[in-house]
Design a protein around this motif. Sequence first.
Motif, short mmCIF file in Angstrom:
data_model
loop_
_atom_site.label_atom_id
_atom_site.label_comp_id
_atom_site.label_asym_id
_atom_site.label_seq_id
_atom_site.Cartn_x
_atom_site.Cartn_y
_atom_site.Cartn_z
N GLU A 7 -60.05 -58.13 68.01
CA GLU A 7 -59.28 -59.17 67.35
C GLU A 7 -57.90 -59.36 67.98
O GLU A 7 -57.37 -60.47 68.04
N LEU A 8 -57.31 -58.26 68.46
CA LEU A 8 -56.00 -58.33 69.10
C LEU A 8 -56.14 -58.87 70.52
O LEU A 8 -55.35 -59.71 70.97
N VAL A 61 -56.38 -57.77 57.33
CA VAL A 61 -55.72 -56.47 57.46
C VAL A 61 -56.55 -55.33 56.84
O VAL A 61 -56.75 -54.29 57.49
N PRO A 62 -57.05 -55.44 55.60
CA PRO A 62 -57.82 -54.32 55.04
C PRO A 62 -59.04 -53.94 55.89
O PRO A 62 -59.32 -52.74 56.06
N LYS A 63 -59.74 -54.93 56.42
CA LYS A 63 -60.91 -54.62 57.26
C LYS A 63 -60.49 -53.92 58.55
O LYS A 63 -61.16 -52.98 59.01
N LEU A 64 -59.40 -54.39 59.15
CA LEU A 64 -58.91 -53.74 60.37
C LEU A 64 -58.45 -52.32 60.10
O LEU A 64 -58.74 -51.41 60.88
N PHE A 65 -57.74 -52.12 59.01
CA PHE A 65 -57.29 -50.78 58.67
C PHE A 65 -58.48 -49.84 58.44
O PHE A 65 -58.46 -48.68 58.87
N LYS A 70 -61.52 -50.16 59.71
CA LYS A 70 -62.19 -49.93 61.00
C LYS A 70 -61.42 -48.94 61.86
O LYS A 70 -62.02 -48.09 62.54
N LEU A 71 -60.09 -49.05 61.85
CA LEU A 71 -59.25 -48.19 62.70
C LEU A 71 -58.93 -46.85 62.06
O LEU A 71 -58.20 -46.05 62.64
N ARG A 72 -59.47 -46.61 60.87
CA ARG A 72 -59.20 -45.36 60.14
C ARG A 72 -57.71 -45.20 59.84
O ARG A 72 -57.15 -44.10 59.91
N LEU A 73 -57.08 -46.33 59.51
CA LEU A 73 -55.69 -46.33 59.08
C LEU A 73 -55.65 -46.17 57.56
O LEU A 73 -56.66 -46.38 56.88
N PRO A 74 -54.52 -45.78 56.99
CA PRO A 74 -54.47 -45.50 55.55
C PRO A 74 -54.73 -46.74 54.70
O PRO A 74 -54.14 -47.80 54.93
N LEU A 75 -55.60 -46.58 53.71
CA LEU A 75 -55.96 -47.71 52.84
C LEU A 75 -55.17 -47.64 51.54
O LEU A 75 -55.71 -47.84 50.46
N ARG A 116 -49.39 -48.45 52.32
CA ARG A 116 -48.99 -48.86 53.67
C ARG A 116 -49.82 -50.06 54.15
O ARG A 116 -49.29 -50.97 54.77
N MET A 117 -51.11 -50.03 53.84
CA MET A 117 -51.94 -51.19 54.16
C MET A 117 -51.49 -52.42 53.36
O MET A 117 -51.39 -53.53 53.90
N THR A 118 -51.20 -52.21 52.08
CA THR A 118 -50.74 -53.32 51.23
C THR A 118 -49.45 -53.92 51.76
O THR A 118 -49.26 -55.14 51.78
N TYR A 119 -48.55 -53.06 52.21
CA TYR A 119 -47.27 -53.50 52.78
C TYR A 119 -47.49 -54.37 54.01
O TYR A 119 -46.90 -55.46 54.14
N VAL A 120 -48.35 -53.92 54.93
CA VAL A 120 -48.60 -54.69 56.15
C VAL A 120 -49.24 -56.02 55.80
O VAL A 120 -48.85 -57.08 56.32
#
Length: 529
Positions: free
Chosen positions: A246-247, A322-326, A328-333, A336-340
């Motif tokens: 996507e990027l 953003v939630p789907k990307l987070f 997929k990338l194993r980023l915090p759900l 921090r995700m809500t902020y982004v």
Amino acid sequence: MNNLNELMRTLSQYELLRVVEREAKDLELSVYAVGGFVRDAILGRPTVDLDFVVLGHGAGIRLAQSVSRRLNGSMAHVYPKFGTAAVRVGDTMLEFVAARRESYRADSRKPIVEDGTLQDDLLRRDFTINTLAISLTGELPFGELLDPFGGLVDLDAGRIRTPRPARATFADDPLRMIRAARFAAQLDFHVNVDTCRAMRQEARRIGIVSQERITDELHKIMASPKPSVGLRILEEMALLHEFIPELSALRGVDTVAGQRHKDNFFHTLQVVDNVAETAPPDKYWLRWAALLHDIAKPRTKRFVSGTGWTFHGHEDRGARMVPKLFKKLRLPLDERMTYVSKLVALHHRPVALVDDEVTDSAVRRLLFDAGEDIEDLMTLVRADITSRNPHRVRRYLRAFDSVENKFAEVEAKDHLRNFQPPLGGREIMEVVGIKAGIAVGIIKDAVREAILDAKIPNEHTAAFALMMEIKDDALRRAQLYEEVILPMRGNERRVAHALKQEIMGGDIPEDHSAALAHLMALKTRLLVV
């Protein structure tokens, strides 16, 4: 530069090195400080991790245990299969490994490990700048530098190069390709031509690496002084497409009828760098908001004759990506995700407030929606100015200064920064005599909207009076919700949100039967779409 004893005396870890030396001598072991610690010591960069190679089978674990006892440290982990152990002393981690050589199967990242020499151990490392070693005990004096693969020359040249043929190095552990980008970003180095060529050739092999390991390196790139250096390398080496397509899709320029849009990939990199340069160090997730702020532009790109290129709705669609990307990338759900996601959704809203004729209501709504993150939003908005025309940049910055003045004026009057509703749910239930449910939400939403539209002040007395005025209508709408929304099943659920919005705030007939007919007609129209 052959002996680094004088340099080592200047390091905060010097006494720890001397303890390791003494314990190794007592055990009659040869030990060397290696890797990132040596590299950073020469570059004058701080580090809290020390890596040691010890010669002899099982020697790394034995020395770690001895050092731990001497320093009253704690054994962080022991891996007998690989001959490694780590000791934590305060904030410093000391990692000990028995010298080894490794080989890999083509379909696995798990190495086959055998005892080896110091040369074998240094050769298995990723880049020459990490193959430097300093003798602590053994045949060479304390502090003697060993540089079998030209790492010192590469440090001086700011060059990232592999000690073995690069394709073999990356085939063994494909994560090293992303580490090359990471070191380039952290150290402001360049990757040499042969290494770049191998990265392109082996890019698809990154698929055997776990997402967690990839994301750990991404974090280090994003936390670096200039993240664009690493991100650009990942894109140009065809690696970024493998785990964040996507990027990568942001790259490129289309031209229709002589009109072209900017390259949104390189624009995004500049925005990330701008945030890294201007935001405080603790605003790490603001960098991710910058990285993803235009992520939906490829999906919303349209050419309109007479207008040019448009990306209408990319903020909202990007926020929903953003939630789907987070995930997929194993980023915090979590928050921090809500902020982004929130900053991605709001990043164009301040632009609409530049007009002198903008209403206080529009300013209130942005203050309410952004809440305590309004300063971060404005940092992102300013970072989003990437024009090469200095006059245009100054004009935009002055305009945003004006917007922030409007924020201050409205905030001083209405106190919306960390908006707390003047009526709570419990009070509404007690006064109206209802249980928790949709009617409570209708009343709270009505009070909020009235405050944002300046119909009532942000005060309890006014809010209470409004509640008493609208409570019967709220109860009527709640009954409609129960009769229309709750029974919906299957395919009908896809239009439930739109119907709920109509019930909550739409212009609905007073008569109950007419209201039901209105909603059923709307439902039918929505289901046809």
